[in-house]
Write a protein that holds these residues in place. Structure first.
Motif, PDB file in Angstrom:
ATOM      1  N   MET A   1     -22.771  44.679  10.021  1.00  0.00           N
ATOM      2  CA  MET A   1     -23.063  45.789  11.044  1.00  0.00           C
ATOM      3  C   MET A   1     -22.653  45.382  11.869  1.00  0.00           C
ATOM      4  O   MET A   1     -24.049  44.629  12.675  1.00  0.00           O
ATOM      5  CB  MET A   1     -23.476  46.716  10.433  1.00  0.00           C
ATOM      6  CG  MET A   1     -23.973  47.625   8.915  1.00  0.00           C
ATOM      7  SD  MET A   1     -24.925  49.082   9.169  1.00  0.00           S
ATOM      8  CE  MET A   1     -26.625  48.347   9.062  1.00  0.00           C
ATOM      9  N   LYS A   2     -22.538  46.270  13.551  1.00  0.00           N
ATOM     10  CA  LYS A   2     -22.493  45.760  14.305  1.00  0.00           C
ATOM     11  C   LYS A   2     -23.377  46.182  15.223  1.00  0.00           C
ATOM     12  O   LYS A   2     -23.726  47.507  15.038  1.00  0.00           O
ATOM     13  CB  LYS A   2     -21.127  46.236  14.609  1.00  0.00           C
ATOM     14  CG  LYS A   2     -20.924  45.926  16.811  1.00  0.00           C
ATOM     15  CD  LYS A   2     -19.554  46.138  17.038  1.00  0.00           C
ATOM     16  CE  LYS A   2     -19.494  46.341  18.637  1.00  0.00           C
ATOM     17  NZ  LYS A   2     -17.807  46.008  19.505  1.00  0.00           N
ATOM     18  N   TYR A  30     -23.738  54.383  21.828  1.00  0.00           N
ATOM     19  CA  TYR A  30     -23.471  55.651  21.173  1.00  0.00           C
ATOM     20  C   TYR A  30     -24.416  56.595  22.311  1.00  0.00           C
ATOM     21  O   TYR A  30     -24.748  56.438  23.130  1.00  0.00           O
ATOM     22  CB  TYR A  30     -24.102  56.135  20.050  1.00  0.00           C
ATOM     23  CG  TYR A  30     -24.460  55.546  19.138  1.00  0.00           C
ATOM     24  CD1 TYR A  30     -22.803  56.399  18.219  1.00  0.00           C
ATOM     25  CD2 TYR A  30     -24.124  54.664  18.356  1.00  0.00           C
ATOM     26  CE1 TYR A  30     -22.307  56.410  16.991  1.00  0.00           C
ATOM     27  CE2 TYR A  30     -24.026  54.125  16.875  1.00  0.00           C
ATOM     28  CZ  TYR A  30     -23.234  55.276  16.170  1.00  0.00           C
ATOM     29  OH  TYR A  30     -22.586  54.620  15.288  1.00  0.00           O
ATOM     30  N   SER A  51     -19.071  55.910  21.665  1.00  0.00           N
ATOM     31  CA  SER A  51     -18.889  57.035  21.020  1.00  0.00           C
ATOM     32  C   SER A  51     -19.480  58.126  21.380  1.00  0.00           C
ATOM     33  O   SER A  51     -20.844  58.129  22.089  1.00  0.00           O
ATOM     34  CB  SER A  51     -19.387  57.084  19.552  1.00  0.00           C
ATOM     35  OG  SER A  51     -19.571  58.478  18.525  1.00  0.00           O
ATOM     36  N   THR A  73     -23.997  56.375   9.596  1.00  0.00           N
ATOM     37  CA  THR A  73     -23.330  55.309   9.537  1.00  0.00           C
ATOM     38  C   THR A  73     -23.188  53.542   8.563  1.00  0.00           C
ATOM     39  O   THR A  73     -24.115  53.556   9.421  1.00  0.00           O
ATOM     40  CB  THR A  73     -23.122  54.988  11.007  1.00  0.00           C
ATOM     41  OG1 THR A  73     -21.978  54.715  11.022  1.00  0.00           O
ATOM     42  CG2 THR A  73     -23.797  54.129  12.014  1.00  0.00           C
ATOM     43  N   THR A  74     -22.599  53.278   8.358  1.00  0.00           N
ATOM     44  CA  THR A  74     -23.020  51.953   8.135  1.00  0.00           C
ATOM     45  C   THR A  74     -21.838  51.076   8.482  1.00  0.00           C
ATOM     46  O   THR A  74     -21.719  49.856   8.001  1.00  0.00           O
ATOM     47  CB  THR A  74     -21.951  51.889   6.138  1.00  0.00           C
ATOM     48  OG1 THR A  74     -20.814  52.633   6.576  1.00  0.00           O
ATOM     49  CG2 THR A  74     -23.156  53.258   5.679  1.00  0.00           C
ATOM     50  N   ILE A  75     -21.171  51.248   9.684  1.00  0.00           N
ATOM     51  CA  ILE A  75     -20.662  50.680  10.517  1.00  0.00           C
ATOM     52  C   ILE A  75     -21.028  50.012  11.812  1.00  0.00           C
ATOM     53  O   ILE A  75     -21.214  48.446  12.055  1.00  0.00           O
ATOM     54  CB  ILE A  75     -19.235  51.338  10.965  1.00  0.00           C
ATOM     55  CG1 ILE A  75     -18.082  52.088  10.140  1.00  0.00           C
ATOM     56  CG2 ILE A  75     -18.542  50.871  12.313  1.00  0.00           C
ATOM     57  CD1 ILE A  75     -17.527  52.685  10.616  1.00  0.00           C
ATOM     58  N   HIS A  76     -22.281  50.477  11.962  1.00  0.00           N
ATOM     59  CA  HIS A  76     -23.239  50.315  13.453  1.00  0.00           C
ATOM     60  C   HIS A  76     -24.539  50.211  12.533  1.00  0.00           C
ATOM     61  O   HIS A  76     -25.200  51.075  12.315  1.00  0.00           O
ATOM     62  CB  HIS A  76     -23.074  50.665  14.512  1.00  0.00           C
ATOM     63  CG  HIS A  76     -21.960  50.808  15.369  1.00  0.00           C
ATOM     64  ND1 HIS A  76     -20.467  52.178  15.354  1.00  0.00           N
ATOM     65  CD2 HIS A  76     -20.729  50.080  15.616  1.00  0.00           C
ATOM     66  CE1 HIS A  76     -19.083  52.092  15.680  1.00  0.00           C
ATOM     67  NE2 HIS A  76     -19.247  50.587  15.921  1.00  0.00           N
ATOM     68  N   LYS A  77     -25.547  49.466  13.135  1.00  0.00           N
ATOM     69  CA  LYS A  77     -26.591  49.035  13.522  1.00  0.00           C
ATOM     70  C   LYS A  77     -27.509  49.223  14.378  1.00  0.00           C
ATOM     71  O   LYS A  77     -27.239  48.682  15.552  1.00  0.00           O
ATOM     72  CB  LYS A  77     -27.648  47.972  12.816  1.00  0.00           C
ATOM     73  CG  LYS A  77     -28.955  48.017  12.589  1.00  0.00           C
ATOM     74  CD  LYS A  77     -28.982  46.171  12.202  1.00  0.00           C
ATOM     75  CE  LYS A  77     -30.658  45.594  11.758  1.00  0.00           C
ATOM     76  NZ  LYS A  77     -30.966  44.949  11.469  1.00  0.00           N
TER      77      LYS A  77
END
Length: 249
Positions: A1-2, A30, A51, A73-77
């Motif tokens: 994850m990014k 964010y 975002s 979300t599972t895209i970003h950490k």
């Protein structure tokens, strides 16, 4: 994850500068704030993507919705939370109504309390994280007619230190930046016409031992230093005054 950072009050001033700086370092950002149009202007300057999380931080339902969107979300950490949102009012003791104190309390302190409370379990689940709270030199050394703001910023410092003691065992670092006078929209002089604005700044510059007020970019770099494990992995509970030396005068 990014890797990602959450920044409140990101539509202008220190928040916007911090978002842009984190973006330069490879963080997805964010952006939290009330003004969606201004958040969009900041987003295009975030090199690693952003975002828009537009909401009123005093609206608990709206805030919880945004937090859920981020943490699910599972895209970003999310590695860093920056509690920067704030309002600034100048008023005498007699002018300090309950409504004014409550507004300062909700924006300047409770927004940080609620976001920290929400992200503690998230950081525990992900092996740690970093929280940077933005206080003020007025939280260290108040001046007349700033009682509500100074009190909330002093509480932010105490909150930082208390949370750092709780978070240490879980690799959650909690630190605080205390900016001095910075040229941002939170101050009335910032929106004056150029000649009057320059005159106001010229009057304030000698108040600092370094002879000038600060910039949002200077505070952003301090926030990044405390937020990044690459630079401050053994630092927690710290209060970093970035104020041109004004608290020493």
């Amino acid at each position: 994850m990014k890797k990602a950072v959450v920044i409140t009050g990101a539509s202008s001033g220190i928040g916007a500068a911090t978002a842009i700086h984190f973006g330069k370092q490879g963080y997805f950002v964010y952006l939290m704030g009330r003004n969606k149009d201004r958040l969009a202007e900041v987003a295009v300057q975030c090199r690693s993507g952003a975002s828009l999380m537009s909401c009123d931080l005093t609206d608990l339902a709206a805030l919880n919705k945004r937090i859920a969107e981020i943490t699910s979300t599972t895209i970003h950490k999310v590695e860093v939370l920056v509690n920067n949102a704030g309002i600034f009012d100048v008023h005498s003791t007699e002018q300090g109504s309950d409504e004014l104190w409550q507004k300062e309390f909700e924006v300047n302190l409770m927004s940080a309390v609620r976001l920290t409370r929400a992200f503690f379990p998230y950081f525990k689940q992900h092996g740690g994280g970093s929280i940077v709270n933005v206080s003020s030199s007025l939280g260290l050394k108040p001046t007349a007619a700033t009682s509500a703001y100074s009190a909330m910023k002093a509480a932010m410092i105490n909150l930082t230190q208390s949370n750092s003691l709780e978070g240490g065992a879980f690799n959650i670092r909690v630190n605080c930046v205390a900016p001095g006078i910075v040229d941002t929209p939170i101050h009335q002089f910032h929106s004056l016409e150029e000649e009057k604005r320059n005159a106001a700044i010229a009057q304030m510059n000698p108040m600092q031992p370094l002879g000038r007020i600060g910039t949002a970019e200077e505070i952003a770099k301090a926030i990044y230093f405390l937020g990044s494990n690459d630079h401050s992995s053994w630092t927690t509970g710290a209060v970093l005054a970035v104020d041109g030396g004004i608290t020493n005068t």
